[in-house]
Design a protein around this motif. Sequence first.
Motif, mmCIF file in Angstrom:
data_model
loop_
_atom_site.group_PDB
_atom_site.id
_atom_site.type_symbol
_atom_site.label_atom_id
_atom_site.label_comp_id
_atom_site.label_asym_id
_atom_site.label_seq_id
_atom_site.Cartn_x
_atom_site.Cartn_y
_atom_site.Cartn_z
ATOM 1 N N GLU A 18 0.829 -1.210 0.000
ATOM 2 C CA GLU A 18 0.000 0.000 0.000
ATOM 3 C C GLU A 18 0.859 1.254 0.000
ATOM 4 O O GLU A 18 0.562 2.223 -0.706
ATOM 5 N N GLN A 19 1.923 1.258 0.798
ATOM 6 C CA GLN A 19 2.798 2.430 0.868
ATOM 7 C C GLN A 19 3.489 2.679 -0.471
ATOM 8 O O GLN A 19 3.621 3.827 -0.904
ATOM 9 N N LEU A 24 3.673 6.054 -5.416
ATOM 10 C CA LEU A 24 3.647 6.160 -6.875
ATOM 11 C C LEU A 24 2.436 6.957 -7.357
ATOM 12 O O LEU A 24 2.540 7.754 -8.290
ATOM 13 N N VAL A 25 1.306 6.770 -6.725
ATOM 14 C CA VAL A 25 0.107 7.517 -7.098
ATOM 15 C C VAL A 25 0.313 9.011 -6.830
ATOM 16 O O VAL A 25 -0.073 9.851 -7.644
ATOM 17 N N LEU A 26 0.945 9.346 -5.710
ATOM 18 C CA LEU A 26 1.233 10.750 -5.414
ATOM 19 C C LEU A 26 2.154 11.365 -6.470
ATOM 20 O O LEU A 26 2.064 12.556 -6.759
ATOM 21 N N ALA A 27 3.021 10.534 -7.044
ATOM 22 C CA ALA A 27 3.920 10.998 -8.107
ATOM 23 C C ALA A 27 3.244 10.921 -9.477
ATOM 24 O O ALA A 27 3.885 11.167 -10.495
#
Length: 89
Positions: A18-19, A24-27
């Motif tokens: 999850e982390q 990656l989603v934040l990027a």
Amino acid sequence: MFVLPRIVAVDNDEEDLEQIQEALVLARIPCLPIHYDAATWKPENLSKLCVAVRVGLLDLNLLEGAPNAETITPHVAEVLTAVAPQGPY
């Protein structure tokens, strides 16, 4: 616009997975997270989900504990073959 994931993340620890995915989603990088459990691993049709994948992030400790390289290598190879059957790796 729909973008296929270019990165696949494989881990046996769901919290770690999850982390990785959240980072990656934040990027703004699409990621396909795959939870690995040696006892229930069923990679059928996984290569169809990974057609655009160019990077694989694999936990080198896919088994619980601290296995040696001889123990873990077949599991890592199995995941790589399921994700990218044509290679290269």
